[in-house]
Design an enzyme around this catalytic site. Structure first.
Site, PDB file in Angstrom:
ATOM      1  N   LYS A  13     -65.271 -26.294  67.775  1.00 54.64           N
ATOM      2  CA  LYS A  13     -64.670 -25.910  66.489  1.00 54.64           C
ATOM      3  C   LYS A  13     -65.722 -25.699  65.417  1.00 54.64           C
ATOM      4  O   LYS A  13     -65.684 -24.714  64.692  1.00 54.64           O
ATOM      5  CB  LYS A  13     -63.719 -27.011  65.978  1.00 54.64           C
ATOM      6  CG  LYS A  13     -62.329 -26.952  66.536  1.00 54.64           C
ATOM      7  CD  LYS A  13     -61.412 -27.904  65.787  1.00 54.64           C
ATOM      8  CE  LYS A  13     -61.835 -29.262  65.683  1.00 54.64           C
ATOM      9  NZ  LYS A  13     -62.105 -30.402  65.873  1.00 54.64           N
ATOM     10  N   ARG A 127     -73.886 -33.940  72.936  1.00 56.22           N
ATOM     11  CA  ARG A 127     -74.059 -33.919  71.475  1.00 56.22           C
ATOM     12  C   ARG A 127     -74.553 -35.286  70.983  1.00 56.22           C
ATOM     13  O   ARG A 127     -75.343 -35.368  70.048  1.00 56.22           O
ATOM     14  CB  ARG A 127     -72.717 -33.570  70.819  1.00 56.22           C
ATOM     15  CG  ARG A 127     -72.819 -33.441  69.307  1.00 56.22           C
ATOM     16  CD  ARG A 127     -71.572 -32.833  68.723  1.00 56.22           C
ATOM     17  NE  ARG A 127     -70.546 -33.827  68.469  1.00 56.22           N
ATOM     18  CZ  ARG A 127     -69.310 -33.529  68.043  1.00 56.22           C
ATOM     19  NH1 ARG A 127     -68.947 -32.291  67.858  1.00 56.22           N
ATOM     20  NH2 ARG A 127     -68.435 -34.471  67.811  1.00 56.22           N
ATOM     21  N   ARG A 133     -74.570 -38.921  66.593  1.00 56.09           N
ATOM     22  CA  ARG A 133     -73.393 -39.272  65.808  1.00 56.09           C
ATOM     23  C   ARG A 133     -72.821 -40.577  66.339  1.00 56.09           C
ATOM     24  O   ARG A 133     -72.586 -40.716  67.533  1.00 56.09           O
ATOM     25  CB  ARG A 133     -72.352 -38.149  65.920  1.00 56.09           C
ATOM     26  CG  ARG A 133     -71.960 -37.594  64.580  1.00 56.09           C
ATOM     27  CD  ARG A 133     -70.982 -36.477  64.731  1.00 56.09           C
ATOM     28  NE  ARG A 133     -69.625 -36.973  64.965  1.00 56.09           N
ATOM     29  CZ  ARG A 133     -68.542 -36.199  64.870  1.00 56.09           C
ATOM     30  NH1 ARG A 133     -68.668 -34.926  64.568  1.00 56.09           N
ATOM     31  NH2 ARG A 133     -67.355 -36.699  65.074  1.00 56.09           N
ATOM     32  N   ARG A 144     -60.888 -40.822  71.021  1.00 58.34           N
ATOM     33  CA  ARG A 144     -60.636 -39.626  70.203  1.00 58.34           C
ATOM     34  C   ARG A 144     -59.865 -38.558  71.007  1.00 58.34           C
ATOM     35  O   ARG A 144     -58.997 -37.880  70.468  1.00 58.34           O
ATOM     36  CB  ARG A 144     -61.957 -39.074  69.651  1.00 58.34           C
ATOM     37  CG  ARG A 144     -62.445 -39.904  68.458  1.00 58.34           C
ATOM     38  CD  ARG A 144     -63.924 -39.783  68.214  1.00 58.34           C
ATOM     39  NE  ARG A 144     -64.355 -38.444  67.919  1.00 58.34           N
ATOM     40  CZ  ARG A 144     -65.503 -37.913  68.334  1.00 58.34           C
ATOM     41  NH1 ARG A 144     -66.338 -38.628  69.056  1.00 58.34           N
ATOM     42  NH2 ARG A 144     -65.820 -36.697  67.997  1.00 58.34           N
TER      43      ARG A 144
HETATM   44  P1  AMP Z   1     -64.263 -34.855  63.297  1.00 57.91           P
HETATM   45  O1  AMP Z   1     -65.610 -34.629  62.701  1.00 57.91           O
HETATM   46  O2  AMP Z   1     -63.247 -33.833  62.870  1.00 57.91           O
HETATM   47  O3  AMP Z   1     -64.309 -35.019  64.800  1.00 57.91           O
HETATM   48  O4  AMP Z   1     -63.709 -36.241  62.713  1.00 57.91           O
HETATM   49  C1  AMP Z   1     -64.400 -37.468  62.925  1.00 57.91           C
HETATM   50  C2  AMP Z   1     -63.492 -38.638  62.594  1.00 57.91           C
HETATM   51  O5  AMP Z   1     -63.074 -38.564  61.216  1.00 57.91           O
HETATM   52  C3  AMP Z   1     -62.184 -38.700  63.380  1.00 57.91           C
HETATM   53  O6  AMP Z   1     -62.352 -39.311  64.642  1.00 57.91           O
HETATM   54  C4  AMP Z   1     -61.308 -39.528  62.447  1.00 57.91           C
HETATM   55  O7  AMP Z   1     -61.661 -40.903  62.485  1.00 57.91           O
HETATM   56  C5  AMP Z   1     -61.714 -38.996  61.077  1.00 57.91           C
HETATM   57  N1  AMP Z   1     -60.909 -37.812  60.681  1.00 57.91           N
HETATM   58  C6  AMP Z   1     -61.345 -36.519  60.524  1.00 57.91           C
HETATM   59  N2  AMP Z   1     -60.353 -35.707  60.141  1.00 57.91           N
HETATM   60  C7  AMP Z   1     -59.253 -36.493  60.043  1.00 57.91           C
HETATM   61  C8  AMP Z   1     -57.895 -36.236  59.697  1.00 57.91           C
HETATM   62  N3  AMP Z   1     -57.455 -35.005  59.392  1.00 57.91           N
HETATM   63  N4  AMP Z   1     -57.036 -37.296  59.686  1.00 57.91           N
HETATM   64  C9  AMP Z   1     -57.440 -38.534  59.991  1.00 57.91           C
HETATM   65  N5  AMP Z   1     -58.693 -38.837  60.338  1.00 57.91           N
HETATM   66  C10 AMP Z   1     -59.600 -37.841  60.370  1.00 57.91           C
END
Ligand code: AMP
Length: 188
Positions: A13, A127, A133, A144
């Protein structure tokens, strides 16, 4: 144009969003990035947010919507936005729809990027080695992916019912994925 990008962690993404915002000249709103920025501060809120991110769990819907709404009020978002990693639950999708309709606006498109699970795990572990990360470790990755399946994947039905869903095969090369995304965008 306002569009939502749905895809499991590791689907690519981030990479595709960067290309798409350049093409469409709209801001890239990644809630993962926004929440990691909150996490970097040293406040009670940042420690609370960190407890969700570090466990691979979703942060509370209303908190995320509040952060997104703040961004949407800024001048740069008047012509649209690309939502990356948001909404992640049906409740967030409803909150976003409500927020936009209050402003007389609407979402144009929901793009779903599809990649099989074994491939996602391989990509995320890779990654982890490159970016370091904190939430890219095996346990958190599994959590996740599980959260995606149970809480986020149902969003595709929500947007399909609105006639806004486009599916893209994320197993192709980066270039072909982007071509497919451009074709989907041009249909809306
Ligand atoms: P991402 O970078 O989108 O993979 O997000 C990393 C982490 O941030 C996720 O595993 C959640 O803990 C939190 N997170 C990101 N976007 C959201 C969302 N829309 N709602 C709730 N938690 C989020």
């Amino acid at each position: 144009m306002r569009l939502v990008f749905i895809g499991p962690p590791g689907a690519g993404k981030g990479t595709q969003c960067k290309r798409l915002v350049e093409l469409l000249k709209i801001p890239h709103l990644s809630t993962g990035e926004m929440l990691r920025a909150v996490k970097r501060q040293d406040t009670a809120l940042s420690r609370w947010v960190a407890s969700y991110i570090d466990a691979g769990k979703l942060a509370p819907d209303h908190l995320v919507m509040r952060i997104v709404a703040q961004k949407l009020q800024s001048e740069e978002c008047v012509n649209g936005a690309l939502f990356d990693g948001f909404p992640r639950t049906i409740i967030q999708a409803q909150l976003l729809d409500d927020y936009l309709s209050e402003q007389g606006l609407k979402l144009d498109l929901a793009l779903e990027l599809r990649v099989v699970e074994e491939e996602l795990i391989q990509r995320l572990l890779k990654r982890a080695q490159i970016d370091g990360r904190a939430d890219d470790n095996y346990e958190t990755i599994r959590e996740r992916l599980n959260v995606f399946k149970t809480q986020t994947a149902p969003l595709t039905e929500y947007y399909a019912a609105q006639g806004k869903l486009e599916r893209v095969d994320g197993m192709q090369s980066e270039e072909l994925v982007f071509e497919a995304i451009k074709a989907s965008v041009s249909r809306h």
